[in-house]
Design a protein around this motif. Structure first.
Motif, mmCIF file in Angstrom:
data_model
loop_
_atom_site.group_PDB
_atom_site.id
_atom_site.type_symbol
_atom_site.label_atom_id
_atom_site.label_comp_id
_atom_site.label_asym_id
_atom_site.label_seq_id
_atom_site.Cartn_x
_atom_site.Cartn_y
_atom_site.Cartn_z
ATOM 1 N N VAL A 132 4.341 4.634 3.859
ATOM 2 C CA VAL A 132 3.545 5.661 4.197
ATOM 3 C C VAL A 132 5.298 6.731 4.451
ATOM 4 C CG1 VAL A 132 2.545 7.584 5.724
ATOM 5 C CG2 VAL A 132 2.542 5.081 6.365
ATOM 6 N N HIS A 133 4.146 7.797 3.373
ATOM 7 C CA HIS A 133 5.703 8.090 2.712
ATOM 8 C C HIS A 133 5.473 9.117 2.594
ATOM 9 C CE1 HIS A 133 4.974 5.214 -0.647
ATOM 10 N NE2 HIS A 133 6.086 5.350 -1.123
ATOM 11 N N GLY A 134 7.553 10.238 3.289
ATOM 12 C CA GLY A 134 7.930 11.712 3.771
ATOM 13 C C GLY A 134 7.018 12.154 1.897
ATOM 14 N N THR A 135 7.589 12.821 1.858
ATOM 15 C CA THR A 135 7.322 14.613 1.017
ATOM 16 C C THR A 135 8.053 14.744 -0.078
ATOM 17 O OG1 THR A 135 6.672 16.521 2.704
ATOM 18 C CG2 THR A 135 4.994 14.828 2.741
ATOM 19 N N VAL A 136 7.003 14.893 -1.456
ATOM 20 C CA VAL A 136 8.584 16.166 -2.104
ATOM 21 C C VAL A 136 8.207 16.423 -1.543
ATOM 22 C CG1 VAL A 136 8.306 16.845 -4.574
ATOM 23 C CG2 VAL A 136 7.624 14.618 -4.044
ATOM 24 N N ILE A 191 1.036 -0.727 -0.319
ATOM 25 C CA ILE A 191 -0.099 -0.130 0.215
ATOM 26 C C ILE A 191 0.938 1.241 0.075
ATOM 27 C CG2 ILE A 191 -1.504 2.145 1.341
ATOM 28 C CD1 ILE A 191 -2.655 -1.559 2.364
ATOM 29 N N MET A 192 0.661 1.927 -1.249
ATOM 30 C CA MET A 192 1.085 2.929 -1.386
ATOM 31 C C MET A 192 0.641 4.350 -0.874
ATOM 32 S SD MET A 192 4.207 2.469 -1.977
ATOM 33 C CE MET A 192 4.157 0.767 -2.993
ATOM 34 N N SER A 193 0.668 5.327 0.641
ATOM 35 C CA SER A 193 0.424 6.265 1.274
ATOM 36 C C SER A 193 1.067 7.944 1.385
ATOM 37 C CB SER A 193 -0.868 6.243 1.683
ATOM 38 O OG SER A 193 -0.294 5.688 3.041
ATOM 39 N N GLY A 194 0.345 8.607 1.280
ATOM 40 C CA GLY A 194 1.128 9.966 1.538
ATOM 41 C C GLY A 194 0.318 10.365 3.437
#
Length: 498
Positions: free
Chosen positions: A347-351, A327-330
């Motif tokens: 859970v991704h850190g952000t651009v 699962i890819m999330s932000g």
């Protein structure tokens, strides 16, 4: 509770009252389209082909039901005049059609007549797509032209360079994981420009800052997003991987209030979609709000924040039971991972880091994006920090940098999960494993802690994270080295002199 958590909770569903700056709340007023209540039958039909040859067994959908193309690539689907799109699940072995990087897998339905013809042209790939790359851009969240320029001039060239460093012909696509802008829809053009600069085709999903906040219900809250990027839930294939994109941002009809929730029409569509995917396959499912996080545990809250996780996530997990799922999330602006059974969530850190206020997220993760390398059914990954080499995967702080641990050195290993090993050396001698603890990243404290920091968005605060590691060097220590070994056996090293 931190200022930042107050701010986030106020934007999601909570009892916290907050006066949001005018710039945050500006968005287009949306009125329901006249035909949205017309349930007159509409026949969707057409052909999916490549070089004049029909492609069989391609799923075609109106977002409600799914049909497959016949042996000649033809399809016909009985729908109604409320639907906005007819779209396909791009099959493996074909190039991703796009317009300057924005994936084009859908047609806007003209419902003036009782039938609508939509043909889809695909280009067969010359190379095997079982080996490919994908990246996740979480929360570009641009609120100004200055933010847009940072995305265009800093983030986009970084991804373009990353793609160029793979062997010629390497297949790569990207996922724009929501909050593409920060309520200012005129800045979608800046996002599009950044995507175009990367040279990589992007599939996009809706975030809470991509919603029409004047919509009368959730059903209309995605109108502007749809006008720009197409359907809010869909799927595609590349190699052995089935990719699914969902909309889990449920607008509750007032100001900026939303919850993490998957609607019944989406879940019904998802069940149909997965009937065409062999059990045991690897599925990559992307949505904006994480299905789950460790925030409640770290912050010792009694309940999850309704705007921070998906309330009906267990129902999603049941549907996904037969598959190996990533699962890819932000949404959270910090990096974390969890695993349970057949599911791993990234859970991704952000651009944008901490909303374009500094070079790191609130947990110390450098602004950047995740890179996933696919080999058949297997996926490996790393965090790519904008402007840094690929092997920049940890940062060491000398003792004295954190008030709570004055005698300890600290390593932030931002892409850590429980299968990593983090060891430390003092003056060349191995001292053993570092101690993992929940704490605040020292640099994030320096940049963001306090009511007056950061100057651009004073509500940004450092956040507790699981990926900090501690060790107490001796008084005579001259150098400290940390080696972090990821779950794939790759080692990353940082060294400091005391």
């Amino acid at each position: 509770m931190s200022n930042r958590r107050d701010f986030i909770k106020a934007l999601g569903l909570s009892g916290v009252a907050l006066t949001v700056p005018v710039a945050v709340t500006e968005a287009a007023t949306v009125t329901p389209a006249a035909n949205n209540t017309d349930i007159t039958n509409l026949t969707l039909k057409g052909r999916v082909q490549s070089n004049g040859q029909g492609i069989a067994n391609v799923p075609v959908t109106d977002g409600i039901n799914i049909t497959l193309t016949d042996k000649n690539g033809n399809y016909q689907l009985l729908s109604n005049k409320t639907v906005k799109f007819v779209y396909i699940t791009i099959p493996a072995g074909y190039a991703i059609p796009h317009n300057k990087g924005i994936a084009q897998f859908y047609k806007v339905v003209d419902s003036k007549q009782n039938s609508f013809t939509a043909n889809f042209q695909l280009e067969r790939l010359e190379q095997d797509d079982k080996h490919h790359i994908f990246v996740v851009w979480a929360d570009p969240q641009i609120i100004s032209k200055k933010d847009g320029q940072a995305l265009i001039e800093r983030s986009a060239p970084d991804l373009r360079e990353l793609a160029a460093n793979y062997p010629a012909g390497t297949l790569i696509h990207a996922i724009g994981c929501g909050d593409l802008v920060w309520d200012h829809f005129e800045l979608y053009e800046d996002y599009r420009q950044a995507v175009s600069v990367t040279g990589v085709p992007f599939f996009n999903i809706i975030g809470n800052h991509d919603m029409d906040i004047d919509a009368r219900t959730d059903d209309y809250s995605a109108t502007t997003f749809k006008d720009n990027f197409g359907p809010t839930y869909y799927s595609f294939n590349r190699g052995n991987i089935h990719y699914i994109m969902l909309d889990d941002v449920f607008f509750i009809g007032t100001a900026k209030k939303y919850i993490g929730y998957l609607t019944e029409p989406q879940l019904q569509w998802l069940e149909q979609d997965l009937k065409h995917v062999p059990q045991g396959s690897t599925v990559v499912l992307s949505l904006h709000i994480p299905t789950n996080t460790g925030a409640k545990r770290r912050n010792k809250d009694k309940e999850d924040e309704l705007g921070g996780v998906v309330s009906n996530r267990e129902q999603l997990y049941k549907i996904l039971t037969p598959y190996k799922v990533h699962i890819m999330s932000g949404h959270t602006h910090m990096n974390e991972k969890w695993e349970n059974g057949n599911i791993m969530e990234h859970v991704h850190g952000t651009v944008c880091g901490a909303w374009w206020t500094g070079p790191i997220c609130s947990d110390g993760t450098p602004e950047g994006y995740a890179v996933y390398e696919v080999q058949g059914n297997d996926i490996s990954w790393f965090h790519k920090s904008t402007g840094k080499p690929k092997d920049y995967q940890l940062k060491i702080y000398p003792k004295g940098y954190l008030k709570n641990a004055p005698d300890e050195i600290i390593a932030n290993v931002w892409n850590w999960d429980k299968q990593w090993k983090v060891q430390w050396f003092e003056d060349g001698a191995l001292k053993g494993d570092m101690e993992q603890r929940i704490e605040l990243d020292p640099w994030a404290v320096e940049l963001y802690a306090g009511d007056q920091l950061p100057k651009k968005h004073k509500w940004v605060d450092p956040t507790l994270t699981d990926h900090l590691f501690f060790a107490k060097p001796s008084a005579s220590a001259k150098s400290i080295k940390v080696i972090a070994t990821d779950r794939f056996g790759k080692q990353y090293t940082q060294e400091i002199q005391l």
